[in-house]
Design a protein around this motif. Structure first.
Motif, PDB file in Angstrom:
ATOM      1  N   UNK A  79       0.841  -1.212   0.000  1.00  0.00           N
ATOM      2  CA  UNK A  79       0.000   0.000   0.000  1.00  0.00           C
ATOM      3  C   UNK A  79       0.867   1.251   0.000  1.00  0.00           C
ATOM      4  N   UNK A  80       0.439   2.321  -0.565  1.00  0.00           N
ATOM      5  CA  UNK A  80      -0.782   2.479  -1.362  1.00  0.00           C
ATOM      6  C   UNK A  80      -0.616   1.935  -2.782  1.00  0.00           C
TER       7      UNK A  80
ATOM      8  N   UNK B  35       0.250   4.035  -6.906  1.00  0.00           N
ATOM      9  CA  UNK B  35       0.893   5.317  -6.591  1.00  0.00           C
ATOM     10  C   UNK B  35       1.816   5.774  -7.717  1.00  0.00           C
TER      11      UNK B  35
ATOM     12  N   UNK C 228      10.469  -7.592   2.647  1.00  0.00           N
ATOM     13  CA  UNK C 228      11.380  -6.485   2.940  1.00  0.00           C
ATOM     14  C   UNK C 228      10.768  -5.090   2.787  1.00  0.00           C
TER      15      UNK C 228
ATOM     16  N   UNK D 134      11.855  -0.247   0.408  1.00  0.00           N
ATOM     17  CA  UNK D 134      13.014   0.636   0.601  1.00  0.00           C
ATOM     18  C   UNK D 134      14.335  -0.130   0.610  1.00  0.00           C
ATOM     19  N   UNK D 135      14.383  -1.201   1.372  1.00  0.00           N
ATOM     20  CA  UNK D 135      15.659  -1.888   1.571  1.00  0.00           C
ATOM     21  C   UNK D 135      16.053  -2.753   0.369  1.00  0.00           C
TER      22      UNK D 135
ATOM     23  N   UNK E 246      19.903  -4.318  -1.795  1.00  0.00           N
ATOM     24  CA  UNK E 246      20.311  -5.722  -1.838  1.00  0.00           C
ATOM     25  C   UNK E 246      20.570  -6.174  -3.272  1.00  0.00           C
TER      26      UNK E 246
ATOM     27  N   UNK F 193      16.899 -16.300   3.045  1.00  0.00           N
ATOM     28  CA  UNK F 193      17.959 -16.452   4.041  1.00  0.00           C
ATOM     29  C   UNK F 193      17.506 -16.123   5.457  1.00  0.00           C
ATOM     30  N   UNK F 194      16.388 -15.407   5.600  1.00  0.00           N
ATOM     31  CA  UNK F 194      15.969 -15.002   6.952  1.00  0.00           C
ATOM     32  C   UNK F 194      15.047 -16.022   7.615  1.00  0.00           C
TER      33      UNK F 194
ATOM     34  N   UNK G  55      13.704 -18.942   9.620  1.00  0.00           N
ATOM     35  CA  UNK G  55      14.212 -19.820  10.683  1.00  0.00           C
ATOM     36  C   UNK G  55      13.065 -20.723  11.110  1.00  0.00           C
TER      37      UNK G  55
ATOM     38  N   UNK H 146      24.900  -6.161   5.697  1.00  0.00           N
ATOM     39  CA  UNK H 146      24.134  -6.404   4.470  1.00  0.00           C
ATOM     40  C   UNK H 146      25.028  -6.628   3.252  1.00  0.00           C
TER      41      UNK H 146
ATOM     42  N   UNK I  59      22.450 -11.580   8.362  1.00  0.00           N
ATOM     43  CA  UNK I  59      21.562 -10.473   8.713  1.00  0.00           C
ATOM     44  C   UNK I  59      20.482 -10.896   9.703  1.00  0.00           C
ATOM     45  N   UNK I  60      20.518 -12.166  10.132  1.00  0.00           N
ATOM     46  CA  UNK I  60      19.534 -12.642  11.104  1.00  0.00           C
ATOM     47  C   UNK I  60      20.058 -12.537  12.548  1.00  0.00           C
TER      48      UNK I  60
ATOM     49  N   UNK J  66      16.247  -8.228  14.594  1.00  0.00           N
ATOM     50  CA  UNK J  66      17.335  -8.780  13.793  1.00  0.00           C
ATOM     51  C   UNK J  66      17.892  -7.673  12.898  1.00  0.00           C
TER      52      UNK J  66
ATOM     53  N   UNK K  19      18.372  -7.313   9.731  1.00  0.00           N
ATOM     54  CA  UNK K  19      17.617  -6.887   8.542  1.00  0.00           C
ATOM     55  C   UNK K  19      16.358  -6.126   8.938  1.00  0.00           C
TER      56      UNK K  19
ATOM     57  N   UNK L 245      17.412  -2.597   9.677  1.00  0.00           N
ATOM     58  CA  UNK L 245      17.601  -1.875   8.407  1.00  0.00           C
ATOM     59  C   UNK L 245      16.258  -1.502   7.784  1.00  0.00           C
ATOM     60  N   UNK L 246      15.308  -2.448   7.832  1.00  0.00           N
ATOM     61  CA  UNK L 246      13.978  -2.183   7.260  1.00  0.00           C
ATOM     62  C   UNK L 246      13.274  -1.054   7.996  1.00  0.00           C
TER      63      UNK L 246
ATOM     64  N   UNK M 199      14.921   2.257   7.279  1.00  0.00           N
ATOM     65  CA  UNK M 199      14.731   2.696   5.885  1.00  0.00           C
ATOM     66  C   UNK M 199      13.264   2.987   5.570  1.00  0.00           C
ATOM     67  N   UNK M 200      12.373   2.712   6.526  1.00  0.00           N
ATOM     68  CA  UNK M 200      10.942   2.914   6.263  1.00  0.00           C
ATOM     69  C   UNK M 200      10.587   4.405   6.351  1.00  0.00           C
ATOM     70  N   UNK M 201       9.331   4.717   6.074  1.00  0.00           N
ATOM     71  CA  UNK M 201       8.893   6.119   6.126  1.00  0.00           C
ATOM     72  C   UNK M 201       9.105   6.727   7.506  1.00  0.00           C
TER      73      UNK M 201
ATOM     74  N   UNK N 132       1.191   7.439   5.003  1.00  0.00           N
ATOM     75  CA  UNK N 132       1.504   7.281   3.577  1.00  0.00           C
ATOM     76  C   UNK N 132       0.466   6.394   2.888  1.00  0.00           C
ATOM     77  N   UNK N 133       0.095   5.323   3.578  1.00  0.00           N
ATOM     78  CA  UNK N 133      -0.857   4.366   2.981  1.00  0.00           C
ATOM     79  C   UNK N 133      -2.273   4.941   2.919  1.00  0.00           C
TER      80      UNK N 133
ATOM     81  N   UNK O 222      -2.547   9.658   0.946  1.00  0.00           N
ATOM     82  CA  UNK O 222      -1.469   9.852  -0.041  1.00  0.00           C
ATOM     83  C   UNK O 222      -1.226  11.318  -0.364  1.00  0.00           C
TER      84      UNK O 222
END
Lengths: 371, 408
Positions: free
Chosen positions: A171-172, A175, A237, A240-241, A245, A254-255, A257, B126, B133-134, B180, B182, B185-186, B189-191, B357-358, B361
């Protein structure tokens, strides 16, 4: 006795011609352009790919059952056929070289860091040449097993990641403006156009209609595999990230478990993916050898010495053409993508137009052609 | 002809085989230093990386922390460099084995390192395939190396033990998240560009870095989880108390299990505890005068696990409802307290930026230019609903005097 492949084997060969390298780097590229709407971009590219596969299928139906170049020679004359063969030979050489490099890079970066990349490339090419050496029937069986193995593991990995999915990452919706989709569609549409490889498999199908069907279904499955990969990496993910990668599709796996006793299960998919990369290289080399034999008028089966020489040449070209990986990545998303579009869309559409313009000779009609 | 062909094939296969051994990239177990935990400190502009390396011969024999022998199961050493990887590389000057990070369970970052920026740490994890990354990320006030030097009760490998503590806490208390690399990082890196990391610290008098401490039943010090470090745009900006962190977890819908302790409705001054078995939070945004307002609908279900109240008939609906109301009030108080702390730190660790954001907009295009200002204007309205579905195996607060008198 003439070798034959079934529709399902042809379908497997064609999926392996497109999907293995496409799921490696393309999803990250598409996500970087159209963000959370990347899945829409893949759907658009699938529509383009299916239209192209339909056109390729129409060319298949016009075939007289002979190998592509001999058929084109009988319709356009030797000179035109030779020019087409040289263009295609260059194309398949370049694509084979870049696929080998892509494969080598991944293995070197992720698994065998200290092994010289030339050694890795050489092993990849030698295994693939060996597959080609066994003939199309053996390749058909091998491709089918590899595809089956890959699909099962891909499905399994998709399910294992289920608890990591965050669907709000999509979402959204809508866009991204249409022009972003347009620029992003070009690359997957270019890769899906590799379906034109079916024209080189034509003589091995019992009927031309089998080749046309295989092309359509293979485009659909390849596009779906890219779609699933894109959905998977966005859901895990976010958008953004992913840009940071190199191989987000494998990083996502890979993540995972499972309890406290199992991790890095991506190794299973990696095994299937590596097998499919061998398969992919083998089909490009198969076509490359076909074109090479036509250009130089070689009627006999390729000698072991020639095969080894070609292997060495392709391995060396794949390693030494791009001194840096950054050069190679830039190349696959610019020059190679453009080359794919020009060679497959423009050249084969011209061939299709030519075939419709130039009248058939009486001996060209094959039993299956009209079916 | 056949003999020649067969010989060629056999020769070819044998030659190919030489390339398949992976002899360049071979890994021998006895050449590896298996790292179970890593810590990162700063010294001026340099990085100090400490490694907790497992000693296989010690952990493979006997029972107990010492493995039946006299040696420590791990060894800790530090290296220094201009970058983290340079510091890693400097380990070759003192370690007879190559560092192997595939079994690295945790990375402990000092507060100073976190306040100066985490981008280099994320970059290393990374970029390099040997660093997973875990790995769990934790922050400690002061030097982080001391956390690695601390031995643990029960768990033989401390790095593994720290991860277990972190996992168990996140599963059962939910106040501090298990983050973790990653995920960090997420989040950054998010809004919202913010994240929470659990704190680990040494409680007690002195470090338990010697095996002699295990000759006693009480350790002079132990590793414990403390507060939550608030990270904004890769830099740490402050701490949240455990209560505030729990409130944030309710806001983020990140509660697995938890415990709420509330005052008894009879005014006795005693408390009751409710184990929250499941909880879900629905974030409902709306626009009030052009600003964001978020209604947080928390629905939790729990079991009464202890009641020290004087006289409560737990089969009566109104009594249960009173306890439920008290729990709702307590959770709402946690949420408001956590929210105020986050607004003070100007860190959107709840992820309202993504929600904005969602959902809006058009407005988001303006808000994202100065999200901090918009974040400060956000109002929240917690609407908590707790259902006490179970009161355990007793229908009243256990009071032996009343039981003896035969009163209910």
């Amino acid at each position: 006795m003439k070798q034959r492949i079934t529709t399902i084997q042809g379908f497997a060969i064609l999926v392996n011609t497109i999907a293995p390298s496409a799921v490696l780097q393309m999803p990250a590229h598409i996500v970087s352009v159209t963000k959370q709407d990347a899945w829409l971009t893949v759907l658009f590219s699938m529509v383009v790919g299916l239209v192209y596969a339909y056109v390729v299928g129409r060319i298949c139906l016009l075939s007289n059952g002979k190998p592509l170049m001999e058929w084109l020679e009988s319709r356009f004359g030797k000179a035109v056929a030779l020019v087409i063969a040289i263009m295609l030979c260059g194309y398949y050489f370049m694509v084979a070289t870049s696929v080998v490099r892509q494969f080598t890079n991944y293995v070197h970066e992720q698994l065998l860091n200290t092994t010289p990349i030339l050694a890795i490339a050489l092993v990849i090419v030698l295994v693939s040449v060996y597959a080609v050496w066994q003939g199309i029937e053996a390749m058909g069986r091998m491709h089918f097993i590899v595809l089956l193995f890959g699909c099962v593991l891909m499905g399994l990995n998709f399910l294992l990641l289920w608890s990591y999915y965050d669907w709000s990452n999509f979402l959204p919706i809508f866009e991204m403006p249409p022009e972003r989709h347009l620029s992003a569609v070009l690359i997957p549409a270019g890769w899906l156009s590799e379906i034109s490889a079916v024209l080189f498999l034509l003589p091995y199908f019992k009927k031309n209609i089998q080749a046309a069907r295989a092309a359509l279904w293979a485009t659909l499955l390849s596009g779906s595999m890219i779609l699933v990969t894109v959905v998977m990496i966005i859901a895990v993910f976010g958008v953004k990230i992913v840009n940071a990668l190199s191989y987000p599709s494998f990083a996502a796996l890979g993540i995972v478990e499972v309890g406290k006793f199992m991790e890095r299960i991506d190794v299973f998919l990696l095994t299937a993916w590596m097998a499919s990369m061998f398969a992919k290289v083998s089909i490009f080399l198969f076509i490359f050898f076909q074109l090479l034999s036509f250009i130089f008028g070689i009627r006999k089966k390729t000698s072991p010495l020639t095969a080894l020489a070609v292997s060495a040449f392709i391995s060396a070209s794949s390693i030494y053409s791009w001194p840096r990986n950054s050069n190679f990545i830039e190349y696959i998303f610019t020059s190679l993508s453009a080359y794919l579009l020009v060679n497959n869309y423009a050249l084969f559409l011209l061939i299709w137009g030519g075939l419709r313009l130039f009248k058939k000779k009486s001996d060209d009609v094959q039993g299956g052609a009209a079916t | 002809m056949i003999v020649r062909r067969t010989t060629s094939i056999v020769l070819f296969l044998l030659l190919s085989g030489t390339m398949l051994t992976g002899c360049w990239s071979r890994v021998e177990l006895n050449e590896l230093a298996i790292t179970s935990a890593t810590s990162i400190d700063r010294d001026g502009d340099d990085w100090i990386v400490s490694f907790q390396v497992v000693i296989p011969s010690t952990i493979s024999s006997g029972i107990g922390i010492t493995g039946g022998g006299g040696g420590s199961p791990v060894i800790v050493y530090s290296t220094k460099g201009k970058t983290i990887r340079e510091a890693n590389m400097h380990s070759v000057y003192e370690s007879p084995r190559r560092l192997y990070f595939a079994h690295n369970r945790v990375i402990v970052i000092s507060e100073e390192t976190a306040r100066r920026g985490l981008n280099p740490v994320l970059e290393v994890y990374l970029r390099n395939p040997d660093a997973r990354e875990t790995v769990d990320v934790l922050v400690t006030a002061g030097k982080s190396r001391k956390i690695l030097e601390q031995m643990m009760q029960i768990q033989r490998i401390p790095g593994d033990g720290i991860r277990e503590i972190n996992t168990i806490e996140a599963e059962n208390s939910s106040a501090l998240p298990e983050v973790k690399m990653y995920e960090l990082a997420m989040n950054l890196a998010s809004d919202s560009a913010s994240a929470l990391l659990p704190e680990i610290y040494l409680s007690g008098t002195k470090e338990t870095s010697s095996l002699s401490a295990f000759e006693n039943t009480t350790l002079p010090s132990k590793l414990r989880l403390g507060r939550a470090a608030v990270i904004k745009k890769d830099k740490m900006v402050g701490w949240l108390s455990r209560k505030d962190a729990l409130g944030v977890a309710y806001m983020r819908d990140a509660i697995n299990k938890s415990l709420v302790t509330v005052a008894c409705p009879d005014g006795s001054g005693n408390n009751s505890s409710i184990s929250i078995g499941s909880s879900s939070t629905n974030q409902r945004p709306s626009l009030i005068d052009g600003n964001l307002k978020v209604k947080l609908e928390v629905k939790a279900e729990g079991t009464l696990v202890q009641s020290d109240c004087k006289s409560l008939d737990l089969y009566k609906t109104d009594v249960i409802q009173q306890i439920e109301k008290a729990a709702e009030k307590e959770i709402a108080s946690c949420i408001l307290s956590g929210w105020q702390s986050l607004q003070k730190l100007k860190a959107d660790a709840v992820g309202f930026a993504g929600l904005a954001h969602r959902t809006y907009r058009k407005e988001w295009r303006n808000w994202q230019k100065d999200w901090d200002a918009e974040f400060a204007r956000i109002q929240i309205e917690p609407a908590v609903s707790v259902t006490l579905s179970n009161v355990g195996l007793s229908n009243q607060s256990l009071n032996v005097d009343k039981l003896r008198e035969g009163k209910k």
